[in-house]
Design a protein around this motif. Structure first.
Motif, PDB file in Angstrom:
ATOM      1  N   ILE A 194     183.583   2.151  56.757  1.00 34.44           N
ATOM      2  CA  ILE A 194     184.622   1.136  56.556  1.00 34.44           C
ATOM      3  C   ILE A 194     184.898   1.044  55.053  1.00 34.44           C
ATOM      4  O   ILE A 194     183.979   0.885  54.259  1.00 34.44           O
ATOM      5  CB  ILE A 194     184.156  -0.259  57.065  1.00 34.44           C
ATOM      6  CG1 ILE A 194     183.775  -0.219  58.539  1.00 34.44           C
ATOM      7  CG2 ILE A 194     185.197  -1.331  56.797  1.00 34.44           C
ATOM      8  CD1 ILE A 194     184.920  -0.058  59.482  1.00 34.44           C
ATOM      9  N   SER A 195     186.181   1.167  54.687  1.00 31.25           N
ATOM     10  CA  SER A 195     186.570   1.063  53.272  1.00 31.25           C
ATOM     11  C   SER A 195     187.133  -0.321  52.995  1.00 31.25           C
ATOM     12  O   SER A 195     187.968  -0.817  53.756  1.00 31.25           O
ATOM     13  CB  SER A 195     187.640   2.103  52.939  1.00 31.25           C
ATOM     14  OG  SER A 195     187.107   3.376  53.134  1.00 31.25           O
ATOM     15  N   ILE A 196     186.681  -0.897  51.903  1.00 34.20           N
ATOM     16  CA  ILE A 196     187.070  -2.279  51.589  1.00 34.20           C
ATOM     17  C   ILE A 196     187.646  -2.366  50.188  1.00 34.20           C
ATOM     18  O   ILE A 196     186.975  -2.022  49.209  1.00 34.20           O
ATOM     19  CB  ILE A 196     185.845  -3.215  51.720  1.00 34.20           C
ATOM     20  CG1 ILE A 196     185.276  -3.098  53.144  1.00 34.20           C
ATOM     21  CG2 ILE A 196     186.210  -4.661  51.394  1.00 34.20           C
ATOM     22  CD1 ILE A 196     183.818  -3.398  53.241  1.00 34.20           C
ATOM     23  N   ALA A 197     188.889  -2.836  50.078  1.00 26.68           N
ATOM     24  CA  ALA A 197     189.531  -3.005  48.770  1.00 26.68           C
ATOM     25  C   ALA A 197     189.303  -4.431  48.293  1.00 26.68           C
ATOM     26  O   ALA A 197     189.731  -5.390  48.936  1.00 26.68           O
ATOM     27  CB  ALA A 197     191.026  -2.722  48.886  1.00 26.68           C
ATOM     28  N   LEU A 198     188.594  -4.565  47.180  1.00 24.44           N
ATOM     29  CA  LEU A 198     188.347  -5.889  46.606  1.00 24.44           C
ATOM     30  C   LEU A 198     189.304  -6.103  45.441  1.00 24.44           C
ATOM     31  O   LEU A 198     189.602  -5.172  44.701  1.00 24.44           O
ATOM     32  CB  LEU A 198     186.908  -5.991  46.102  1.00 24.44           C
ATOM     33  CG  LEU A 198     185.789  -5.749  47.119  1.00 24.44           C
ATOM     34  CD1 LEU A 198     184.431  -5.800  46.422  1.00 24.44           C
ATOM     35  CD2 LEU A 198     185.840  -6.766  48.243  1.00 24.44           C
ATOM     36  N   THR A 199     189.749  -7.357  45.266  1.00 27.44           N
ATOM     37  CA  THR A 199     190.646  -7.654  44.158  1.00 27.44           C
ATOM     38  C   THR A 199     189.863  -7.922  42.881  1.00 27.44           C
ATOM     39  O   THR A 199     188.965  -8.771  42.864  1.00 27.44           O
ATOM     40  CB  THR A 199     191.555  -8.847  44.508  1.00 27.44           C
ATOM     41  OG1 THR A 199     192.383  -8.475  45.603  1.00 27.44           O
ATOM     42  CG2 THR A 199     192.436  -9.233  43.331  1.00 27.44           C
ATOM     43  N   LYS A 200     190.224  -7.181  41.847  1.00 23.84           N
ATOM     44  CA  LYS A 200     189.603  -7.346  40.524  1.00 23.84           C
ATOM     45  C   LYS A 200     189.970  -8.704  39.940  1.00 23.84           C
ATOM     46  O   LYS A 200     190.998  -9.271  40.270  1.00 23.84           O
ATOM     47  CB  LYS A 200     190.165  -6.301  39.548  1.00 23.84           C
ATOM     48  CG  LYS A 200     189.595  -4.934  39.704  1.00 23.84           C
ATOM     49  CD  LYS A 200     189.823  -4.130  38.440  1.00 23.84           C
ATOM     50  CE  LYS A 200     191.225  -3.538  38.372  1.00 23.84           C
ATOM     51  NZ  LYS A 200     191.356  -2.522  37.338  1.00 23.84           N
ATOM     52  N   GLY A 201     189.142  -9.203  39.015  1.00 20.40           N
ATOM     53  CA  GLY A 201     189.511 -10.417  38.281  1.00 20.40           C
ATOM     54  C   GLY A 201     188.966 -11.673  38.902  1.00 20.40           C
ATOM     55  O   GLY A 201     187.824 -11.706  39.362  1.00 20.40           O
ATOM     56  N   ARG A 202     189.807 -12.718  38.950  1.00 22.50           N
ATOM     57  CA  ARG A 202     189.362 -14.052  39.368  1.00 22.50           C
ATOM     58  C   ARG A 202     188.564 -14.086  40.670  1.00 22.50           C
ATOM     59  O   ARG A 202     187.616 -14.850  40.786  1.00 22.50           O
ATOM     60  CB  ARG A 202     190.582 -14.966  39.546  1.00 22.50           C
ATOM     61  CG  ARG A 202     191.171 -15.407  38.237  1.00 22.50           C
ATOM     62  CD  ARG A 202     192.376 -16.287  38.488  1.00 22.50           C
ATOM     63  NE  ARG A 202     193.011 -16.640  37.236  1.00 22.50           N
ATOM     64  CZ  ARG A 202     193.288 -17.882  36.877  1.00 22.50           C
ATOM     65  NH1 ARG A 202     193.009 -18.886  37.655  1.00 22.50           N
ATOM     66  NH2 ARG A 202     193.876 -18.122  35.713  1.00 22.50           N
ATOM     67  N   ASP A 209     190.408  -0.014  55.025  1.00 16.40           N
ATOM     68  CA  ASP A 209     190.479  -0.655  56.341  1.00 16.40           C
ATOM     69  C   ASP A 209     190.624  -2.163  56.176  1.00 16.40           C
ATOM     70  O   ASP A 209     191.284  -2.833  56.967  1.00 16.40           O
ATOM     71  CB  ASP A 209     189.193  -0.370  57.136  1.00 16.40           C
ATOM     72  CG  ASP A 209     188.969   1.117  57.320  1.00 16.40           C
ATOM     73  OD1 ASP A 209     189.844   1.758  57.924  1.00 16.40           O
ATOM     74  OD2 ASP A 209     187.938   1.632  56.844  1.00 16.40           O
ATOM     75  N   ILE A 210     189.968  -2.656  55.136  1.00 18.21           N
ATOM     76  CA  ILE A 210     189.908  -4.103  54.896  1.00 18.21           C
ATOM     77  C   ILE A 210     190.272  -4.388  53.437  1.00 18.21           C
ATOM     78  O   ILE A 210     189.967  -3.583  52.554  1.00 18.21           O
ATOM     79  CB  ILE A 210     188.472  -4.615  55.178  1.00 18.21           C
ATOM     80  CG1 ILE A 210     188.152  -4.478  56.678  1.00 18.21           C
ATOM     81  CG2 ILE A 210     188.263  -6.053  54.715  1.00 18.21           C
ATOM     82  CD1 ILE A 210     186.717  -4.799  57.039  1.00 18.21           C
ATOM     83  N   GLY A 211     190.886  -5.535  53.185  1.00 13.91           N
ATOM     84  CA  GLY A 211     191.191  -5.937  51.810  1.00 13.91           C
ATOM     85  C   GLY A 211     190.883  -7.416  51.616  1.00 13.91           C
ATOM     86  O   GLY A 211     190.962  -8.203  52.567  1.00 13.91           O
ATOM     87  N   VAL A 212     190.518  -7.772  50.405  1.00  9.46           N
ATOM     88  CA  VAL A 212     190.352  -9.192  50.054  1.00  9.46           C
ATOM     89  C   VAL A 212     191.414  -9.510  49.003  1.00  9.46           C
ATOM     90  O   VAL A 212     191.421  -8.921  47.920  1.00  9.46           O
ATOM     91  CB  VAL A 212     188.947  -9.486  49.492  1.00  9.46           C
ATOM     92  CG1 VAL A 212     188.843 -10.937  49.032  1.00  9.46           C
ATOM     93  CG2 VAL A 212     187.876  -9.186  50.544  1.00  9.46           C
ATOM     94  N   VAL A 213     192.331 -10.409  49.347  1.00  5.91           N
ATOM     95  CA  VAL A 213     193.491 -10.678  48.494  1.00  5.91           C
ATOM     96  C   VAL A 213     193.830 -12.166  48.502  1.00  5.91           C
ATOM     97  O   VAL A 213     193.658 -12.833  49.530  1.00  5.91           O
ATOM     98  CB  VAL A 213     194.757  -9.941  49.025  1.00  5.91           C
ATOM     99  CG1 VAL A 213     195.835  -9.873  47.952  1.00  5.91           C
ATOM    100  CG2 VAL A 213     194.446  -8.568  49.544  1.00  5.91           C
ATOM    101  N   GLY A 214     194.346 -12.670  47.400  1.00  8.52           N
ATOM    102  CA  GLY A 214     194.790 -14.069  47.339  1.00  8.52           C
ATOM    103  C   GLY A 214     196.035 -14.275  48.193  1.00  8.52           C
ATOM    104  O   GLY A 214     196.897 -13.398  48.285  1.00  8.52           O
ATOM    105  N   LYS A 215     196.102 -15.468  48.803  1.00  8.31           N
ATOM    106  CA  LYS A 215     197.266 -15.793  49.645  1.00  8.31           C
ATOM    107  C   LYS A 215     198.558 -15.751  48.829  1.00  8.31           C
ATOM    108  O   LYS A 215     199.631 -15.464  49.370  1.00  8.31           O
ATOM    109  CB  LYS A 215     197.060 -17.180  50.269  1.00  8.31           C
ATOM    110  CG  LYS A 215     198.150 -17.617  51.232  1.00  8.31           C
ATOM    111  CD  LYS A 215     198.134 -16.829  52.520  1.00  8.31           C
ATOM    112  CE  LYS A 215     199.217 -17.318  53.485  1.00  8.31           C
ATOM    113  NZ  LYS A 215     199.292 -16.492  54.694  1.00  8.31           N
ATOM    114  N   ASP A 216     198.473 -16.021  47.526  1.00  3.16           N
ATOM    115  CA  ASP A 216     199.674 -15.968  46.673  1.00  3.16           C
ATOM    116  C   ASP A 216     200.294 -14.580  46.707  1.00  3.16           C
ATOM    117  O   ASP A 216     201.509 -14.426  46.881  1.00  3.16           O
ATOM    118  CB  ASP A 216     199.346 -16.389  45.229  1.00  3.16           C
ATOM    119  CG  ASP A 216     198.207 -15.590  44.613  1.00  3.16           C
ATOM    120  OD1 ASP A 216     197.312 -15.145  45.356  1.00  3.16           O
ATOM    121  OD2 ASP A 216     198.212 -15.403  43.379  1.00  3.16           O
ATOM    122  N   THR A 217     199.454 -13.556  46.605  1.00  2.27           N
ATOM    123  CA  THR A 217     199.966 -12.182  46.628  1.00  2.27           C
ATOM    124  C   THR A 217     200.450 -11.819  48.037  1.00  2.27           C
ATOM    125  O   THR A 217     201.460 -11.134  48.194  1.00  2.27           O
ATOM    126  CB  THR A 217     198.874 -11.192  46.155  1.00  2.27           C
ATOM    127  OG1 THR A 217     198.297 -11.709  44.956  1.00  2.27           O
ATOM    128  CG2 THR A 217     199.444  -9.820  45.884  1.00  2.27           C
TER     129      THR A 217
END
Ligand code: PRP
Length: 208
Positions: A3-11, A66-74
């Protein structure tokens, strides 16, 4: 299946990594990563990579993640080519409308200009209010735009309110709350359903 997971850099990065750690997905490399961008957890068959928020959506939509963690704003600025499955309850802030105190843009007669990093959110908000405004896209330090006279007001995210306060702007309206969300590629949800569901149910246990 990995499983590949894209994490958002920064905050969001550190808070997301804390959740992963709480539920046994922590890998030391993620904490002390230097300039490295891809991290493998061979034991759990997971692969993480760190990207900018909007790119996280792109990687998920194209099935590279497959999965991403992203802010609702984006997410609100995107076209929803993914499943939004979980609210991580972190990175909490809100969308607001702000201006200099002497400008009440809701009562202004004539042309109204709004500066924002979020043109879609701003457009929808003013459309709902029945106002036809000009949206001016700005890439950062949005608070500067009304001070310099580029626009009458802004639509932006507010976390502590410090940036608005220190630049003499006031909140005219709240638009909506924002937090980090987990998104999943639509095809992955079918092809790797079992692994993804297992990952998500573990992550849920780490949300505070
Ligand atoms: C965001 C947002 C505000 C600020 C709000 O900008 O656009 O400027 O944070 O935070 P506060 O309410 O806690 O002061 P960010 O720092 O992400 O970067 P930018 O200035 O480059 O847009």
């Amino acid at each position: 299946m990995t499983i590949s997971i894209a994490l958002t850099k920064g905050r969001l990065e550190n808070e997301t990594i804390k959740i992963l750690e709480r539920v046994g997905y922590g890998i030391d490399e993620l904490k002390d990563k230097g300039r490295k961008l891809v991290f493998k957890d061979t034991k759990k068959d997971l692969k993480y990579f760190l990207v900018k928020a909007a790119d996280s959506i792109t990687y998920v939509e194209h099935g590279v993640a497959d999965i991403g963690v992203v802010g609702k704003d984006t997410l609100l600025e995107s076209d929803k080519g993914y499943f939004e499955v979980l609210d991580l309850n972190l990175g909490k802030c809100k969308f607001i409308v702000a201006s200099l105190p002497e400008v009440n843009l809701f009562e202004k007669i004539g042309h109204v200009k709004i500066g924002t990093k979020y043109p879609k959110v701003a457009k929808e908000y003013f459309k709902k209010r029945g106002m036809d405004v000009e949206i001016i896209k700005i890439e950062g330090s949005v608070e500067l735009a009304p001070i310099l006279g580029l626009c009458d007001g802004i639509v932006d995210i507010m976390e502590t309110g410090t940036t608005l306060k220190e630049n003499g702007l006031i909140v005219l309206d709240d638009i909506c709350n924002i937090s980090a969300r987990v998104i999943v590629n639509k095809a992955s949800f079918k092809m790797k359903g079992k692994e993804i569901r297992e990952f998500l149910s573990n992550i849920k246990k780490g949300i505070s």
